[in-house]
Design an enzyme around this catalytic site. Structure first.
Site, PDB file in Angstrom:
ATOM      1  N   ASP A 156      32.411 -19.741  26.736  1.00  0.00           N
ATOM      2  CA  ASP A 156      33.800 -20.111  26.435  1.00  0.00           C
ATOM      3  C   ASP A 156      34.435 -19.175  25.412  1.00  0.00           C
ATOM      4  O   ASP A 156      34.168 -19.269  24.217  1.00  0.00           O
ATOM      5  CB  ASP A 156      33.800 -21.557  25.919  1.00  0.00           C
ATOM      6  CG  ASP A 156      35.190 -22.103  25.662  1.00  0.00           C
ATOM      7  OD1 ASP A 156      36.178 -21.363  25.837  1.00  0.00           O
ATOM      8  OD2 ASP A 156      35.298 -23.279  25.277  1.00  0.00           O
ATOM      9  N   ASP A 181      41.298 -18.308  27.557  1.00  0.00           N
ATOM     10  CA  ASP A 181      40.291 -19.355  27.395  1.00  0.00           C
ATOM     11  C   ASP A 181      39.498 -19.578  28.679  1.00  0.00           C
ATOM     12  O   ASP A 181      39.999 -20.190  29.617  1.00  0.00           O
ATOM     13  CB  ASP A 181      41.000 -20.646  26.970  1.00  0.00           C
ATOM     14  CG  ASP A 181      40.052 -21.803  26.761  1.00  0.00           C
ATOM     15  OD1 ASP A 181      38.845 -21.565  26.571  1.00  0.00           O
ATOM     16  OD2 ASP A 181      40.523 -22.958  26.784  1.00  0.00           O
TER      17      ASP A 181
END
Length: 489
Positions: free
Chosen positions: A303, A108
């Site tokens: 992201d 992430d």
């Protein structure tokens, strides 16, 4: 008003259910390029009510997420990824402790903490989540410091510890991470055990320097201070399994076989190192420009831990206004739009001072069919006002269409055109890689935890197996070489 019809349960087989990706270091006996495959999980069948709840949770989780040693030698590593639930999430694997045990974790770039579920509080024999048992590691140190991460739909809490952590052919011998003993229901799903944040230290709740950043800041460890992602697409493959090969993650070098032309780097705006920020400078839909504003109003976090693309309601609404027949959803699904499935929606995004507009596949824009001829789009309205979060969160809907490089010095994000080798992996059915513990090319000593920030994040596993059907393709990737040095898992 368009509400999701309950009669269409079978049609709402979302590629976007709670997903996990499985990838782990492959053992290595020589300094030959190696990797950990990313897997993708197949579509889970969900009815309209479940899909509606999923849409709502995606918005809530994203809003919560953003509100708040001795060097050995230079090297680089490759980790093959797992694609879970038709592009819902992508995960890799790490190894922790002495002796080392592998765990699947979401990779992430929108958060900066590493955490794992603990054996003394999270998992039960029925949920199948592999958990970390500190008692089984001779190198673990309990820091006796509380740790918590908030989510839109819950939280994860525990304590901080430090231990040896291996990832993509490197090891930090005293990496600080969260040992989570309390997790809200459905926050973790097997076989994923936690999350590895790949953002900057400044947004870490633990105050610890992230794994990648410790390597990048240790002179001579990485060939280049960067990491790169190539993600696969299965959202438009009806017979895709729960877990499929998900692409590649490179640490310390880029893989020249996965992109063509130059990497178009754009610097992170001054003072914005924390998230991987880019300024969105242009947005088009079917050839029509949509005004995105300027300055911080157009900042976007790149992201990998987010499935969709979220942005200011005024801009997203203007985008859908260019799509004939689109309509805003209401109630718990406010912020999403439907549009006629028969319409091909072609969106492009441009960042910084670049003159390159990057297209998004029509297959990626189409999130899910929810009614007779109606589909939900992958762009949704996101409200980050009153927080330190950027206005836009750009997730895998966009990132599946480019080769993405995150570079720490100078701090920047780069995009490049995917090669034929990379795009040939889209829709190519295969087995998930088996998590294994591999040899490391370099080991450094980690730093201690510092004062953390008020942060949130969101987790997302694969079934073990060997990617036999993709051996030829992966071999081409591995043997092509990685720019700047050997690729070691």
């Amino acid at each position: 008003m368009h509400l999701l019809p309950y009669s269409l349960a079978v049609s709402c087989l979302l590629s976007l259910a709670n997903d996990h990706v499985l990838a782990a270091p492959s053992p290595s006996t020589s300094p030959v390029p190696r990797s950990i495959p990313l897997l993708r999980r197949g579509r889970a069948q969900r009815n309209a009510t479940e899909f509606s709840a999923w849409l709502k949770s995606q918005k809530e989780i994203l809003e919560a997420k953003y509100s708040s040693s001795s060097q050995k030698k230079r090297a680089s590593g490759l980790n093959l990824l797992t694609n879970q639930n038709a592009d819902s999430s992508f995960y890799g694997s790490i190894a922790v402790g002495t002796p080392a045990v592998s765990y699947n974790v979401i990779l992430d770039t929108g958060s900066s903490d590493l955490w794992l579920a603990a054996s003394d509080g999270v998992s039960t024999t029925s949920d199948g989540i592999p958990t970390f048992d500190s008692a089984n590691s001779s190198s673990f140190t309990n820091l006796n410091t509380s740790f918590s991460i908030s989510y839109g739909s819950g939280a994860a809490r525990g304590t901080l510890g430090k231990d040896a952590v291996q990832f993509a052919g490197f090891e930090v011998d005293s990496q600080v991470f969260g040992v989570v003993t309390q997790v809200s229901q459905n926050l973790l799903n097997a076989p994923v055990s936690g999350l590895m944040g790949l953002g900057f230290k400044s947004i870490a709740a633990s105050g610890a320097t992230p794994f990648w950043q410790q390597l990048a800041e240790t002179d001579g460890t990485l060939d280049s201070p960067l990491m790169a992602f190539q993600l696969t697409r299965f959202v438009d493959v009806n017979n895709a399994q729960t877990l499929e090969p998900g692409g590649t993650f490179n640490l310390g070098a880029v893989n020249s076989s996965l992109f063509t032309g130059d990497i178009d780097y754009q610097d992170i705006p001054d003072g914005q190192e924390g998230y991987w920020i880019q300024q969105l400078s242009a947005l088009t839909v079917n050839g029509n420009s949509v005004s995105v504003g300027s300055g911080s109003a157009a900042y976007a976090a790149i992201d990998t831990g987010t499935t969709l693309v979220g942005g200011p309601e005024s801009v997203v609404s203007a985008l859908y206004a260019q799509i004939p027949g689109s309509q805003a959803l209401t109630g718990s699904n406010a912020g999403y739009w439907t549009y006629p499935c028969s319409t091909d929606v072609n969106v492009t995004m441009r960042f910084g001072s670049s003159n390159i507009s990057w297209p998004i596949s029509t297959a990626d824009f189409l999130l899910e069919q929810v009614g007779q001829g109606e589909c939900v789009g992958a762009f949704f309205a996101l409200n980050t006002s009153g927080t330190s979060a950027p206005a836009w969160i750009v997730g895998d809907t966009f990132l599946k269409n480019v080769y993405t490089v995150f570079r720490s010095n100078p701090a920047s994000v780069g995009f490049a055109t995917l090669s034929n080798t990379a795009t040939a992996m889209n829709g190519k059915l295969g087995s998930a890689p088996s998590p294994t513990v591999g040899a490391v090319a370099a080991t450094i000593s980690g730093s201690s935890a510092g004062a953390g920030t008020d942060r949130s994040s969101s987790p997302n596993g694969a079934l073990p197996g060997t990617a036999a059907s993709l051996l030829g393709m992966w071999a081409a990737v591995l043997l092509s070489g990685v720019l700047g040095g050997a690729m070691l898992l």
